[in-house]
Design a protein around this motif. Structure first.
Motif, PDB file in Angstrom:
ATOM      1  N   ASP A   5    -113.989  99.139  -5.897  1.00  0.00           N
ATOM      2  CA  ASP A   5    -113.432 100.395  -6.382  1.00  0.00           C
ATOM      3  C   ASP A   5    -111.932 100.416  -6.129  1.00  0.00           C
ATOM      4  OD1 ASP A   5    -115.975 101.075  -6.989  1.00  0.00           O
ATOM      5  OD2 ASP A   5    -116.247 102.412  -5.283  1.00  0.00           O
ATOM      6  N   HIS A   6    -111.218 101.140  -6.961  1.00  0.00           N
ATOM      7  CA  HIS A   6    -109.771 101.209  -6.845  1.00  0.00           C
ATOM      8  C   HIS A   6    -109.310 102.562  -7.380  1.00  0.00           C
ATOM      9  CE1 HIS A   6    -105.761  99.498  -6.563  1.00  0.00           C
ATOM     10  NE2 HIS A   6    -105.499  99.965  -7.750  1.00  0.00           N
ATOM     11  N   LEU A   7    -108.240 103.104  -6.834  1.00  0.00           N
ATOM     12  CA  LEU A   7    -107.675 104.359  -7.285  1.00  0.00           C
ATOM     13  C   LEU A   7    -106.390 104.044  -8.042  1.00  0.00           C
ATOM     14  CD1 LEU A   7    -108.376 107.363  -6.944  1.00  0.00           C
ATOM     15  CD2 LEU A   7    -106.739 107.429  -5.093  1.00  0.00           C
ATOM     16  N   CYS A   8    -106.304 104.480  -9.298  1.00  0.00           N
ATOM     17  CA  CYS A   8    -105.113 104.219 -10.109  1.00  0.00           C
ATOM     18  C   CYS A   8    -103.924 104.945  -9.490  1.00  0.00           C
ATOM     19  CB  CYS A   8    -105.335 104.684 -11.544  1.00  0.00           C
ATOM     20  SG  CYS A   8    -103.851 104.525 -12.571  1.00  0.00           S
ATOM     21  N   PRO A   9    -102.822 104.243  -9.211  1.00  0.00           N
ATOM     22  CA  PRO A   9    -101.663 104.903  -8.609  1.00  0.00           C
ATOM     23  C   PRO A   9    -100.938 105.828  -9.580  1.00  0.00           C
ATOM     24  CG  PRO A   9    -101.156 102.620  -9.083  1.00  0.00           C
ATOM     25  CD  PRO A   9    -102.606 102.808  -9.395  1.00  0.00           C
ATOM     26  N   PRO A  28    -108.270 101.987 -17.276  1.00  0.00           N
ATOM     27  CA  PRO A  28    -108.961 102.366 -18.505  1.00  0.00           C
ATOM     28  C   PRO A  28    -108.763 103.837 -18.886  1.00  0.00           C
ATOM     29  CG  PRO A  28    -110.530 102.102 -16.712  1.00  0.00           C
ATOM     30  CD  PRO A  28    -109.191 101.691 -16.180  1.00  0.00           C
ATOM     31  N   HIS A  29    -108.155 104.624 -17.996  1.00  0.00           N
ATOM     32  CA  HIS A  29    -107.953 106.049 -18.272  1.00  0.00           C
ATOM     33  C   HIS A  29    -106.555 106.334 -18.810  1.00  0.00           C
ATOM     34  CE1 HIS A  29    -111.760 106.902 -16.359  1.00  0.00           C
ATOM     35  NE2 HIS A  29    -111.393 106.093 -15.392  1.00  0.00           N
ATOM     36  N   CYS A  30    -105.511 105.822 -18.136  1.00  0.00           N
ATOM     37  CA  CYS A  30    -104.141 106.116 -18.553  1.00  0.00           C
ATOM     38  C   CYS A  30    -103.432 104.890 -19.134  1.00  0.00           C
ATOM     39  CB  CYS A  30    -103.336 106.685 -17.388  1.00  0.00           C
ATOM     40  SG  CYS A  30    -103.045 105.510 -16.047  1.00  0.00           S
ATOM     41  N   SER A 101    -103.137 112.010 -22.004  1.00  0.00           N
ATOM     42  CA  SER A 101    -102.569 110.967 -21.165  1.00  0.00           C
ATOM     43  C   SER A 101    -103.630 110.213 -20.369  1.00  0.00           C
ATOM     44  CB  SER A 101    -101.539 111.580 -20.221  1.00  0.00           C
ATOM     45  OG  SER A 101    -100.860 110.591 -19.520  1.00  0.00           O
ATOM     46  N   CYS A 102    -104.459 110.929 -19.612  1.00  0.00           N
ATOM     47  CA  CYS A 102    -105.435 110.264 -18.738  1.00  0.00           C
ATOM     48  C   CYS A 102    -106.886 110.546 -19.126  1.00  0.00           C
ATOM     49  CB  CYS A 102    -105.201 110.647 -17.283  1.00  0.00           C
ATOM     50  SG  CYS A 102    -105.605 112.359 -16.910  1.00  0.00           S
ATOM     51  N   HIS A 103    -107.109 111.355 -20.155  1.00  0.00           N
ATOM     52  CA  HIS A 103    -108.434 111.640 -20.718  1.00  0.00           C
ATOM     53  C   HIS A 103    -109.348 112.459 -19.814  1.00  0.00           C
ATOM     54  CE1 HIS A 103    -107.277 109.042 -23.980  1.00  0.00           C
ATOM     55  NE2 HIS A 103    -106.977 108.101 -23.110  1.00  0.00           N
ATOM     56  N   ASN A 104    -108.818 113.118 -18.800  1.00  0.00           N
ATOM     57  CA  ASN A 104    -109.614 114.043 -17.998  1.00  0.00           C
ATOM     58  C   ASN A 104    -109.593 115.410 -18.672  1.00  0.00           C
ATOM     59  OD1 ASN A 104    -110.420 112.309 -15.967  1.00  0.00           O
ATOM     60  ND2 ASN A 104    -108.574 112.648 -14.778  1.00  0.00           N
ATOM     61  N   LEU A 105    -110.553 116.260 -18.320  1.00  0.00           N
ATOM     62  CA  LEU A 105    -110.597 117.598 -18.884  1.00  0.00           C
ATOM     63  C   LEU A 105    -109.492 118.449 -18.268  1.00  0.00           C
ATOM     64  CD1 LEU A 105    -114.442 118.222 -18.990  1.00  0.00           C
ATOM     65  CD2 LEU A 105    -112.932 117.479 -20.834  1.00  0.00           C
ATOM     66  N   MET A 106    -108.914 119.342 -19.092  1.00  0.00           N
ATOM     67  CA  MET A 106    -107.773 120.139 -18.670  1.00  0.00           C
ATOM     68  C   MET A 106    -108.201 121.557 -18.293  1.00  0.00           C
ATOM     69  SD  MET A 106    -104.984 118.865 -21.456  1.00  0.00           S
ATOM     70  CE  MET A 106    -103.539 119.189 -20.439  1.00  0.00           C
ATOM     71  N   LEU A 107    -107.397 122.197 -17.458  1.00  0.00           N
ATOM     72  CA  LEU A 107    -107.649 123.565 -16.993  1.00  0.00           C
ATOM     73  C   LEU A 107    -106.795 124.549 -17.789  1.00  0.00           C
ATOM     74  CD1 LEU A 107    -107.537 122.920 -13.147  1.00  0.00           C
ATOM     75  CD2 LEU A 107    -109.551 123.045 -14.608  1.00  0.00           C
ATOM     76  N   PRO A 143    -105.559 118.465 -14.240  1.00  0.00           N
ATOM     77  CA  PRO A 143    -105.602 118.435 -12.778  1.00  0.00           C
ATOM     78  C   PRO A 143    -105.419 117.029 -12.194  1.00  0.00           C
ATOM     79  CG  PRO A 143    -107.809 118.657 -13.634  1.00  0.00           C
ATOM     80  CD  PRO A 143    -106.890 118.717 -14.816  1.00  0.00           C
ATOM     81  N   SER A 144    -105.406 116.010 -13.042  1.00  0.00           N
ATOM     82  CA  SER A 144    -105.240 114.643 -12.542  1.00  0.00           C
ATOM     83  C   SER A 144    -103.801 114.160 -12.654  1.00  0.00           C
ATOM     84  CB  SER A 144    -106.148 113.679 -13.311  1.00  0.00           C
ATOM     85  OG  SER A 144    -107.486 113.987 -13.065  1.00  0.00           O
ATOM     86  N   CYS A 145    -103.216 114.265 -13.850  1.00  0.00           N
ATOM     87  CA  CYS A 145    -101.845 113.757 -14.027  1.00  0.00           C
ATOM     88  C   CYS A 145    -100.831 114.882 -14.195  1.00  0.00           C
ATOM     89  CB  CYS A 145    -101.778 112.805 -15.215  1.00  0.00           C
ATOM     90  SG  CYS A 145    -102.019 113.593 -16.824  1.00  0.00           S
ATOM     91  N   PHE A 146    -101.306 116.135 -14.229  1.00  0.00           N
ATOM     92  CA  PHE A 146    -100.484 117.339 -14.293  1.00  0.00           C
ATOM     93  C   PHE A 146     -99.655 117.460 -15.569  1.00  0.00           C
ATOM     94  CE2 PHE A 146    -101.338 116.420  -9.860  1.00  0.00           C
ATOM     95  CZ  PHE A 146    -101.983 117.579  -9.506  1.00  0.00           C
ATOM     96  N   LYS A 147    -100.140 116.844 -16.648  1.00  0.00           N
ATOM     97  CA  LYS A 147     -99.509 117.007 -17.947  1.00  0.00           C
ATOM     98  C   LYS A 147     -99.882 118.386 -18.494  1.00  0.00           C
ATOM     99  CE  LYS A 147     -99.177 115.277 -22.543  1.00  0.00           C
ATOM    100  NZ  LYS A 147     -99.570 114.456 -23.595  1.00  0.00           N
TER     101      LYS A 147
END
Length: 170
Positions: A5-9, A28-30, A101-107, A143-147
């Protein structure tokens, strides 16, 4: 985390590597590069000893980093609390667009009304602007990349759709 496992910086998303394929070269996300490129590695010794940097950078001062700061960064409970807070907000939303940008769901962060200095374009075929000068938009934050992304508010979106449908019949 396991060794695979690895956390994207860049986007802070966890990357789970396939044991058969091996480590990813890009997130694979950003889609940013992973590895040593533009990274500084730190090695921490136990019992309160000084930090050692891999790179020979004299501008960095080892005394600027406290052991308490490192403990706060490594505290998984804090990250779990953050994720729970994100999920709590996400559960109250009717829709959650995907971050470009990172394909996570936005708030959903709020609504913004366009300022009076907005000058809409009037397409020659329509003879009317697509948006009113005082249109509103919904503001979403990742909430992940704050875009931050803006989407036309429902009323203005429906008005634009009706305008285009009306002129499309002609």
């Amino acid at each position: 985390m396991t060794q695979l496992d690895h956390l994207c910086p860049w986007c802070q998303t966890e990357i789970v590597w396939d044991p058969e394929i091996g480590p990813e070269d890009t997130c694979p996300h950003c889609f940013n590069e992973l590895g040593e490129y533009r990274s500084v590695s730190l090695k921490v010794k136990t019992d309160g000893e000084q930090l050692l940097f891999d790179e020979d950078d004299e501008d960095l001062d080892d005394e600027d980093v406290d052991d308490e700061d490192l403990e706060d960064m490594e505290d998984e409970e804090t990250f779990d609390d953050y994720e729970e807070g994100v999920q709590l907000v996400m559960d109250t939303q009717e829709e959650a667009p995907e971050c470009t940008s990172c394909h996570n769901l936005m708030l959903f962060a709020g609504t913004r009304t366009m300022s009076p200095d907005f000058v809409p374009v009037v397409p020659s075929k329509l003879k009317q602007s697509l948006l009113k000068p005082s249109h509103s938009s919904q503001v979403y934050v990742c909430p992940s990349c704050f875009k931050i992304d803006h989407f036309i508010a429902d009323d203005d979106r429906n008005a634009m759709i009706e305008l285009l449908k009306e002129h499309g019949k002609r």
